[in-house]
Scaffold this active site. Structure first.
Site, mmCIF file in Angstrom:
data_model
loop_
_atom_site.group_PDB
_atom_site.id
_atom_site.type_symbol
_atom_site.label_atom_id
_atom_site.label_comp_id
_atom_site.label_asym_id
_atom_site.label_seq_id
_atom_site.Cartn_x
_atom_site.Cartn_y
_atom_site.Cartn_z
ATOM 1 N N GLY A 181 40.266 48.105 41.341
ATOM 2 C CA GLY A 181 40.578 49.361 40.670
ATOM 3 C C GLY A 181 40.936 50.457 41.652
ATOM 4 N N HIS A 223 30.803 37.740 38.193
ATOM 5 C CA HIS A 223 31.687 38.460 37.279
ATOM 6 C C HIS A 223 30.893 39.408 36.396
ATOM 7 C CE1 HIS A 223 34.068 34.487 37.703
ATOM 8 N NE2 HIS A 223 34.431 35.338 38.644
ATOM 9 N N GLY A 279 35.376 46.989 37.054
ATOM 10 C CA GLY A 279 34.878 46.043 36.072
ATOM 11 C C GLY A 279 33.957 46.628 35.034
#
Length: 538
Positions: free
Chosen positions: A15, A472, A505
Site C-alpha cells: 500500500g 495473510h 491489508g
C-alpha cells in the site's frame, strides 16, 4: 502554513509503495516512514539460522525483515523492511474470485466488479506478474497428488512477481530493465534456488524496491528507513485535519540514545503499516486522544484466510528446495486450495516448529493424540522417524503444503491492559477460534506421506495451543457505509478526518482465500486514482 511534506506515508509495503509513487507522480512532496531496514542483496541472510539478520526483534538486537506476532487466536508471520512484506513474501500474486466483492463489509459500496479489473491490470503490470516457469520436485509431487484426488484439472502454476528472462537463456543472466522502458533497475533471471522468502540474493524477485518504490524515489519521494511513527495529531484548531497534521517519529533502533524524536508538518497521512501495524498505531492514537474520532469498528473482523501449514518430510536427500517459494497449487474442493511451498536449502529454522501431523479434535485431547502418534512412530520406526523430527535438513526434504480456505470467519482485536502486565496496553484477540484442523487437507497430507514413504507434519503450535499460523492477516480497519459500519469509506478515507487514508491489508472487507498482496496493490491504485493532481487543488 509551511509543510515538510504534502503527504507522509506510514510504511513502505504494497500500500505504501503504491501511494508514494502515485502521489509523487501527481506533483505532491512525499515522505515515507519505514520501521524496518533497507536491504541490499549482499546483506541478506544466507539462511534462516542467521536470526540477527532474518528476524525483526530490535530489543534483542535482531534487525532482520521477518517478524512473528503472537496472539491467543493466531500466530501472524509478516514482513518489516523498506519494501514491506515484499522482501520476505513468497511472490504469489493471485486475483481472488469475483464473489469476494459481493461479500463482507465492502459489498455494495461501489460497483467493484466493474471498477477493479483495470486496477488489477495495472498492479500486475507494475509488479511484473507472470506464470511460474520453474516447476521443482515439490511441484511435480503436488501435481501427482492432485491427480490421485481426482482434481488434476484444478492444478495450476502460480502467478508470481519473478523475472525469468527470455526463454532459452541461461538462468541468472543480467538484462537491462525489462519492465519500465529503461527507467527501472537492471535485473537477473531466476535460478530457482527457492530462496524467495529469505530474501532474493540474485536480483530476480520483483520486490517493491525494484518497481513502485524505486520509481517513487526517482520522482522525489524520500524514504526514511528505521523510523517509526509514534503520534499523528491534527494541526491548528481544525480537529478534522483540514489544516494538516503533525506527525512525530522516532528511531526504531533498540539502542539507548537513538530514540530522538522529530516532528513533521504535513497536509495528509496515509497509513500503510500492514494490517497489524496500522491497527496498533490507530488504537494508540485514539486511546491517547490524538485521533479520538477513529471509528469503534477498529479491530473488528480480522481475517486470516483460514490457513494451515502442513507437509510431508521425505527420507534421503530429495531436492524439495528447488524452484520458487510457491510454484504451484490445486483446488482440493470449492473452498480449499493447497500450494506447494519451500525454503532454500539450509534454511531450516522453521523446522523447530514442526512435528508429526495429528488427527483429533482441536482441543486439549489432541495433545494426547499427538503424544500417542509420536510414541508409536518412535517405537515402530525409530531410525527413520528421529531424523525426520530434527529441524536440520527440513527445507531440502519437505514438501510444504500451504492450505487456504475461502470460508467466512473472523476474530476481533481489542486494545487493553493484560491481567499479568497492567502497566501498558497491547492488542488482544477475541472471538471464536480459527480452525487449526482442516480434515480434508490433513487426509491429503497423510495419503501423500503413505505413498512417498515419508512423515506427515504440521506446526506444533496448532497441536499444543490450538494456534494456527498465517502470513495473510487482513481486515481490522475495513470499509463501510459510515463510521458505524467501518473505519474508512470505499475510497479508503478515514471517517471523521480530512486527507487521512488507510492503504494496506487492514482495509480488506472479506476473506480472499488467496495471498492478498495483489488486491492490496489494486485497491491502493483505486484509492490514489481519486486524489486529484496537486496543480488541480492549488
Amino acid at each position: 502554513m509551511n509543510y515538510d511534506f504534502d503527504y507522509l506515508i506510514v510504511g513502505s509495503g504494497f500500500g505504501g509503495a503504491v501511494s508514494a509513487l502515485r502521489l509523487a507522480e501527481k506533483g505532491y512532496s512525499v515522505g515515507v516512514m519505514e520501521m524496518g531496514c533497507r536491504w541490499d542483496p549482499d546483506k541478506l541472510p544466507s539462511s534462516t539460522w542467521n536470526l540477527r539478520r532474518w528476524l525483526w526483534q530490535p530489543s534483542l538486537g535482531w534487525r532482520g525483515f521477518f517478524k512473528i506476532s503472537w496472539f491467543r487466536h493466531v500466530m501472524v508471520l509478516h514482513g518489516n523492511a523498506v519494501g514491506g512484506g515484499s522482501i520476505t513474501y513468497a511472490n504469489t500474486l493471485l486475483q481472488p474470485k469475483p464473489k469476494v466483492w459481493r461479500e463482507g463489509s465492502w459489498a455494495g459500496l461501489t460497483d467493484w466488479e466493474s471498477v477493479m479489473p483495470g486496477h488489477y491490470d495495472t498492479a500486475r503490470r507494475m509488479l511484473g506478474v507472470t506464470e511460474n516457469r520453474i516447476l521443482g520436485p515439490a511441484d511435480e509431487l503436488l501435481r501427482e497428488g492432485a491427480k490421485e484426488m481426482g482434481r488434476e484439472d484444478s492444478y495450476y502454476r502460480t502467478q508470481v512477481g519473478v523475472f525469468f528472462g527470455d526463454p532459452g537463456d541461461e538462468p541468472g543472466q543480467q538484462y537491462d530493465d525489462p519492465y519500465f522502458e529503461g527507467r527501472g533497475p537492471a535485473r537477473n533471471s531466476c535460478i530457482g534456488c527457492g530462496g524467495c522468502m529469505v530474501g532474493c540474493r540474485y536480483n530476480a524477485k520483483n520486490t517493491l524496491d525494484k518497481n513502485y518504490l524505486y520509481l517513487a524515489e526517482r520522482q522525489g519521494a524520500q524514504v526514511f528507513a528505521e523510523t517509526r511513527v509514534v503520534d499523528v495529531k491534527p494541526l491548528g484548531d481544525a480537529k478534522d485535519g483540514s489544516e494538516g497534521y503533525v506527525v512525530t517519529t522516532a528511531s526504531s533502533s533498540w539502542m539507548p540514545g537513538l530514540w530522538r524524536r522529530r516532528r513533521w508538518r504535513v497536509k495528509g497521512v496515509v497509513f500503510s503499516a500492514s494490517s497489524l501495524g496500522t491497527q496498533k498505531l490507530l488504537f494508540e492514537l485514539r486511546d491517547r486522544g490524538s485521533l479520538p474520532n477513529i471509528s469503534n469498528q477498529l479491530g473488528r473482523r480480522v481475517r486470516t484466510n483460514a490457513e494451515s501449514l502442513i507437509g510431508v518430510r521425505l527420507p534421503g536427500k530429495p531436492e524439495m528446495d528447488r524452484g520458487i517459494a510457491i510454484g504451484s497449487g490445486f483446488y482440493l474442493d470449492e473452498h480449499t486450495h493447497i500450494e506447494a511451498t519451500r525454503y532454500p536449502r539450509g534454511s531450516d529454522a522453521m523446522g523447530l516448529l514442526v512435528t508429526a501431523l495429528t488427527r483429533g479434535r482441536p482441543d486439549w485431547t489432541r495433545i494426547l493424540t499427538w503424544l500417542r502418534t509420536v510414541l508409536l512412530l518412535l517405537v515402530r520406526k525409530p531410525s527413520k522417524v528421529l531424523p525426520l523430527l530434527s529441524p536440520f535438513g527440513m527445507a531440502r526434504q519437505t514438501v510444504i503444503f500451504l492450505c487456504m480456505q475461502t470460508l467466512e470467519g473472523h476474530i476481533d482485536m481489542r486494545y487493553q491492559r493484560r491481567w499479568y502486565w497492567p502497566f501498558s496496553k497491547r492488542m488482544v484477540s477475541y472471538g471464536p477460534r480459527i480452525p487449526t484442523y482442516i480434515p480434508q487437507a490433513n487426509e491429503f497430507a497423510l495419503k501423500m506421506a503413505r505413498r512417498l514413504g515419508g512423515m506427515a507434519g504440521s506446526l506444533i503450535t496448532e497441536i499444543l495451543f490450538n494456534l494456527p499460523a498465517t502470513a495473510h492477516c487482513m481486515g481490522g480497519a475495513a470499509m463501510g457505509k459510515s463510521a458505524e459500519e467501518g473505519v474508512i469509506d470505499h475510497r479508503q478515507r478515514v471517517f471523521g478526518y480530512r486527507n487521512l487514508y488507510i492503504c494496506d491489508g487492514s482495509v480488506l472487507g472479506a476473506n480472499l482465500g488467496v495471498n492478498p498482496s495483489l488486491t492490496i496493490t489494486a485497491l491502493t491504485e483505486h484509492a490514489m486514482s481519486h486524489i486529484p493532481a496537486k496543480c488541480e487543488v492549488e
